[in-house]
Design an enzyme around this catalytic site. Structure first.
Site, PDB file in Angstrom:
ATOM      1  N   LYS A 175    -148.485 -45.797 -28.853  1.00 25.77           N
ATOM      2  CA  LYS A 175    -147.938 -44.583 -28.225  1.00 25.77           C
ATOM      3  C   LYS A 175    -147.312 -45.044 -26.898  1.00 25.77           C
ATOM      4  CE  LYS A 175    -148.208 -41.590 -25.519  1.00 25.77           C
ATOM      5  NZ  LYS A 175    -147.149 -41.453 -24.471  1.00 25.77           N
ATOM      6  N   GLU A 250    -155.923 -51.870 -18.783  1.00 25.35           N
ATOM      7  CA  GLU A 250    -155.145 -52.632 -17.790  1.00 25.35           C
ATOM      8  C   GLU A 250    -154.591 -51.607 -16.811  1.00 25.35           C
ATOM      9  OE1 GLU A 250    -154.841 -55.770 -17.421  1.00 25.35           O
ATOM     10  OE2 GLU A 250    -155.477 -56.595 -19.349  1.00 25.35           O
ATOM     11  N   CYS A 284    -147.636 -53.667 -11.690  1.00 30.36           N
ATOM     12  CA  CYS A 284    -149.064 -53.481 -11.407  1.00 30.36           C
ATOM     13  C   CYS A 284    -149.583 -54.512 -10.427  1.00 30.36           C
ATOM     14  CB  CYS A 284    -149.851 -53.536 -12.704  1.00 30.36           C
ATOM     15  SG  CYS A 284    -149.493 -55.000 -13.681  1.00 30.36           S
ATOM     16  N   GLU A 385    -152.303 -46.975  -4.536  1.00 25.98           N
ATOM     17  CA  GLU A 385    -151.179 -47.629  -5.199  1.00 25.98           C
ATOM     18  C   GLU A 385    -149.915 -46.765  -5.065  1.00 25.98           C
ATOM     19  OE1 GLU A 385    -151.027 -47.817  -9.531  1.00 25.98           O
ATOM     20  OE2 GLU A 385    -150.571 -49.953  -9.377  1.00 25.98           O
TER      21      GLU A 385
END
Ligand code: NAD
Length: 493
Positions: A175, A250, A284, A385
């Protein structure tokens, strides 16, 4: 404009609900593709196909060597299509063609590496401590895998997840992110050409709370592998727990890039820039906290600004562009909000600090490369973040303080250390709580090196030999070789 379909059971099919949604080109600011809106019904069809492939289909009895042949062929096909697929990724996510082409040219290595591992998954024959028993272990595919990916590098994530999963003998339902589904749907055709039997690889596009949640909750999915934000990761972890599914995550990061006074400062400055401004900060492992030893702070900051000034902002399809648009509208707003928060917190903006405007930038969502100094590690700009081209400079006096600040976030994905002192490099690599530590380099990856996060940056590892075990279960088999009469049935043997 292309209208895409899901890829289920070896064929492209319309969504069960008959609905599509728009995919935007973040540079031109226009709709460029129509993406099928997946529902629980589409997920059910895809999972059923994957289950069939693993039980009654040819995949179930294919030898690991035969599986490996398909994976090698798939690697070859990606290599042949690298330019076409990279251009689709750039249309969809606005990252630089130089970055995406580099990724796509490297991508086949994951298929070759895990093809090489497929027929080397060996069990054991323990010298069991019971003389009337012959015992052995085997490793079996865990079952149907649901793979949910983020928008920043869709095909790289497919390789990281699906190469080990298929090498292990699993079947997968992918997905992709609703912002960047086109490349995954295009890629699916190559799996058929490579000879993967129907149902082994499926892609259902759609929104997270719809198709994504249906995949995570599906009773016939044994394992979830996810790349995305820690907030979504936590939600998925909780949903998967209800079905006691295996989970790999992750997630995000707030990685420290640490520069000591004894470093090669030109190399460190280039590394700091590549850590945060490459990929427009939408990575990331972004080295978004730049920890600089106080004695060289001013000199080092000047070097950084000098490099940042040379960055060409513009069309991501041009090889000379250094900074492209931000991929999604919500992400664009989020970055600008964080810049405002940092200013409000008292961080001093030395460079950039707002939307980028100018010739050729009117259609896209561009943010100036931004450098803040006088940041303390308690500020939100140092803890949360941003996922954009925003760098926070934090000073430190010595190694102990660098470690303390470096580790003082909820994340633990990556860290960089710049020093010429090898002993310090080793001490720092031991002390930093991060899944990856780069010394005198930054943002290097390989199919051979495990990648993943500590703390809130995730669970499990991708790439490297251990990644295949994320998709295997160990089975212990006990065989009695005794011809003696049965003993006391009421005690353990
Ligand atoms: P996201 O968490 O918003 O979405 C990721 C995927 O999850 C998408 O496919 C989305 O549709 C799906 N999803 C969303 N809600 C869901 C739900 N309730 N149930 C099931 N699926 C759901 O992340 P994003 O914005 O696409 O990506 C950016 C994030 O990804 C950043 O935090 C970044 O650090 C992280 N990331 C991590 C890595 C890594 O390898 N550690 C790599 C790239 C990006």
């Amino acid at each position: 404009m292309k209208t895409y379909q899901h890829f289920i059971d070896g064929a492209y099919v319309d969504p069960a609900g008959g609905e599509w949604f728009d995919s935007h080109d973040p540079y031109r600011g226009e709709v460029w593709a129509r993406i099928p809106r997946g529902s629980a019904e589409d997920i059910d069809r895809a999972v059923a196909a994957a289950k069939r492939a693993m039980t009654t289909g040819p995949w179930a009895t294919m030898t690991p060597s035969a599986r490996a042949r398909c994976l090698r062929k798939l690697g070859d096909l990606v290599a042949l299509s690298a330019e076409r697929l990279a251009e689709i990724e750039v249309r969809d996510n606005g990252k630089l063609i130089s970055e995406m082409l580099g990724q796509l040219r490297y991508h086949p290595e994951w298929w070759y590496y895990f093809a090489g591992l497929a027929d080397k998954v060996e069990g054991t024959v323990p010298p069991i401590d019971k003389p009337d028993i012959f015992a052995f272990t085997t490793h079996e595919p865990v079952g149907v895998v649901g793979a949910l990916t983020a928008w920043n590098s869709p095909l790289l994530f497919i390789a990281w997840k699906c190469a080990p999963a298929l090498a292990a003998g699993c079947a997968v339902v992918v997905k992709p992110s609703e912002f960047t589904s086109a490349s995954s749907l295009e890629f699916a055709a190559l799996t058929r050409e490579a000879g993967l039997p129907d149902g082994v690889f499926n892609v259902v596009a759609g929104f997270g709370p719809e198709a994504g949640a249906a995949l995570v909750e599906h009773k016939d999915v044994a394992k979830i592998t996810f790349t995305g934000s820690d907030a979504t990761g936590a939600r998925i972890y909780a949903a998967a727990a209800k079905g006691l599914k295996r989970v790999s995550l992750e997630l995000g990061g707030k990685s420290p890039n640490i520069v000591f006074a004894d470093a090669d400062l030109d190399a460190a400055a280039a590394g700091a820039v590549s850590g945060i401004f490459a990929a427009t900060g939408q990575t990331c492992v972004a080295g978004s906290r730049l920890l600089v030893q106080n004695t060289i702070r001013d000199e080092f900051t000047e070097k950084l600004i000098a490099i940042a000034k040379t960055a060409k902002i513009g069309d991501p399809m041009l090889p000379e562009t250094n900074i492209g648009p931000v991929t999604t509208a919500p992400q664009y707003r989020k970055i600008l909000d964080y810049i405002a928060i940092a200013k409000g917190e008292g961080a001093r903006c030395l460079f950039g600090g707002g939307p980028a405007e100018g010739p050729g930038l009117s259609g896209g969502q561009f943010v100036q490369p931004t450098i803040f100094t006088d940041v303390t590690n308690r500020m939100r700009i140092a803890q949360e973040e941003v996922f954009g081209p925003v760098l926070s400079i934090i000073g430190f006096t010595d190694e102990a303080e660098a470690v303390e600040i470096g580790n003082d976030v909820i994340y633990g994905l990556a860290a960089g250390v710049w020093t010429k002192d090898i002993a310090r490099a080793i001490r720092m690599s031991r002390a930093l709580k991060a899944g990856t530590v780069w010394v005198n380099t930054y943002r290097a990856i390989s199919y051979m090196m495990p990648f993943g996060g500590m703390k809130h940056s995730g669970i499990g590892r991708e790439s490297g030999i251990e990644a295949i075990h994320e998709y295997l279960e160990t089975k212990s088999v006990w065989i009695s070789i005794s011809d003696a009469p049965p003993g006391n049935p009421f005690v353990m043997r």
